[in-house]
Write an enzyme that holds these catalytic residues in place. Structure first.
Site, PDB file in Angstrom:
ATOM      1  N   ASP A 193       0.844  -1.193   0.000  1.00 54.99           N
ATOM      2  CA  ASP A 193       0.000   0.000   0.000  1.00 54.99           C
ATOM      3  C   ASP A 193       0.878   1.241   0.000  1.00 54.99           C
ATOM      4  O   ASP A 193       2.067   1.173   0.267  1.00 54.99           O
ATOM      5  CB  ASP A 193      -0.833   0.051   1.282  1.00 54.99           C
ATOM      6  CG  ASP A 193      -2.039  -0.854   1.190  1.00 54.99           C
ATOM      7  OD1 ASP A 193      -2.329  -1.323   0.089  1.00 54.99           O
ATOM      8  OD2 ASP A 193      -2.668  -1.079   2.236  1.00 54.99           O
ATOM      9  N   LYS A 216      -3.597   2.690  -2.553  1.00 57.49           N
ATOM     10  CA  LYS A 216      -4.912   3.285  -2.721  1.00 57.49           C
ATOM     11  C   LYS A 216      -4.872   4.693  -2.171  1.00 57.49           C
ATOM     12  O   LYS A 216      -4.434   4.911  -1.058  1.00 57.49           O
ATOM     13  CB  LYS A 216      -5.939   2.493  -1.922  1.00 57.49           C
ATOM     14  CG  LYS A 216      -6.187   1.122  -2.469  1.00 57.49           C
ATOM     15  CD  LYS A 216      -7.206   0.456  -1.599  1.00 57.49           C
ATOM     16  CE  LYS A 216      -7.300  -1.011  -1.952  1.00 57.49           C
ATOM     17  NZ  LYS A 216      -7.908  -1.763  -0.877  1.00 57.49           N
TER      18      LYS A 216
END
Ligand code: SAH
Length: 410
Positions: A193, A216
């Site tokens: 991430d 994200k």
């Protein structure tokens, strides 16, 4: 010297004293098929024998007890018997370990580094205390190397694939667990991430490790969750060790549960490594304890993007509860409106903590009524944790202008 696996192999232990007890737990852990011959058993040995249903002959050893054994461990407390058994093993070409160190096998003192083991043995007869002392010194170095991510633990031959969901904590690499660092050092594939320590940690990963950034950002999802699940499963099914590196803790709004389900559904071995969650660690970085004796006896963690259910409204209204909002920047005005409508006092303290535990950390102290205007004024930005409750009273623990680390160094 050689390494030998005794998993599933017949091991005879002669003698039931304290030395046997120590070795017995190790042999059991290795999965050996152990049996014991000894007139009586030391307390710990007896306990292990009962718990693991180890076959025990309560009498002195006889030559035919050795039949079928790959390894004999002898520690009877009687030198003559020890020597006799050792000599018998030698003649019958059975490997023998134990007291007196006349047997061919020497017990190692060892330290595990993931699925590798570093073992210490003496070349000049058994010297267990020295081996243990060397092992302890080596273990310190190994622990440091793992903590720095510098131990090259990656397998060079492929084996069984597996997945580790690894929590990276709120940002700095030194807030990661030693286990997280080890798993990253062992990984063939790292799926990371944007949040958390990924950027810092992935710098030290060698170029033959596949790094996939599925970062994200709010309102911008480059890789869908289904695609992430598919990536994880496909790489592990191909025999690779996959680390799914996440910010904070994998099970706090990290969709870690879904990734575990995807692995299990595909028959892939999966484990989760916890980490400090930003829900606690980010307020803490600004000197805000999520609970504080006499101020807050409970805390409620909520995803700001979701519906504000009755539990969250009740938490916001309860003066003894701290509400911690993650992913709440975009939804701030909705949250404030709902709280005011629900009758939460407008002067309820609030704090925004942006980029907690990083050099960009910034705290804004406000109240429910002033929150939206203040957020606007400071241009509140992700990632941020929003805290509502009396623990967010400015200066509760520290002068408001300082961070925890500034206060410590002042
Ligand atoms: N699993 C993560 C949370 C993922 S949701 C954890 O346990 O921490 C992502 C949200 O976490 C962000 O929108 C933000 O609210 C919060 N967050 C994560 N890291 C943060 C940081 N360093 N500073 C401020 N907020 C952070």
């Amino acid at each position: 010297m050689l390494g030998m696996s005794i998993t599933g192999r017949d091991v005879l232990m002669v003698g039931g004293g304290a030395v046997t007890a120590r070795r017995l737990s190790r042999f059991i852990a290795e999965g050996a098929r152990v049996r014991i011959v000894a007139p009586e058993l030391h307390e710990t040995t007896a306990l292990l024998v009962r718990r693991h249903e180890i076959p025990w002959r309560a009498r002195p050893v006889r030559a035919r007890d050795l039949r079928g054994a790959w390894l004999v461990h002898v520690a009877t407390g009687d030198r003559r018997t020890d020597r006799m058994v050792t000599a018998l093993c030698e003649r019958r070409r059975i490997l023998c370990a134990g007291e007196g160190a006349r047997g061919a096998v020497r017990m190692t003192a060892q330290v595990d580094a993931g699925d590798a083991t570093v073992a210490v043995a003496s070349r000049v007869g058994a010297d267990p205390r020295r081996s243990a002392a060397v092992r302890d010194a080596v273990a310190d170095v190994v622990a440091d190397l793992i903590a720095d991510g510098r131990l090259p633990l990656r397998r060079r031959r492929s084996g069984m694939g597996r997945v580790d969901l690894v929590g990276g904590g709120p940002g700095p690499a030194d807030l990661m667990t030693v286990r997280a660092r080890r798993l990253i050092a062992e990984a063939d594939v790292i799926i990371a991430d944007r949040l958390g320590p990924a950027a810092e940690v992935l710098q030290s990963v060698t170029s033959d490790v596949e790094v996939i950034d599925v970062g994200k950002q709010p309102g911008h999802h480059p890789v869908s969750q289904e695609e992430i699940n598919r990536l994880i499963v496909a790489r592990a099914a191909a025999g690779l060790r996959v680390v799914r590196l996440k910010g904070g803790d994998p099970f706090v709004f990290g969709r870690g549960g879904e990734e575990v389900q995807a692995c299990l559904a595909a028959g892939i071995a999966v484990e989760v490594t916890p980490a400090p969650s930003s829900a606690i660690a980010v307020p803490q970085a600004a000197g805000i304890p999520v609970t504080h004796r006499g101020t807050a006896a409970a805390f409620h963690v909520v995803n700001g993007q979701g519906e504000l259910g009755p539990t969250t409204l009740a938490a916001l209204a309860d003066p003894g509860v701290t509400t911690v909002v993650l992913m709440g920047v975009a939804a701030l005005s909705r949250l404030v409106d709902a709280a005011l409508l629900h009758g939460v006092p407008p002067d309820r303290p609030m704090a925004f903590v942006e980029s907690g535990h990083t050099a960009e950390q910034r705290t804004t102290w406000t109240t429910l009524a002033a929150a939206v205007a203040d957020a606007d004024e400071v241009s509140l930005r992700n990632p941020a944790v929003i805290v509502v409750g009396d623990v967010a009273i400015p200066g509760l623990l520290l002068p408001t202008s300082t961070t925890m680390s500034e206060a410590a160094s002042a």
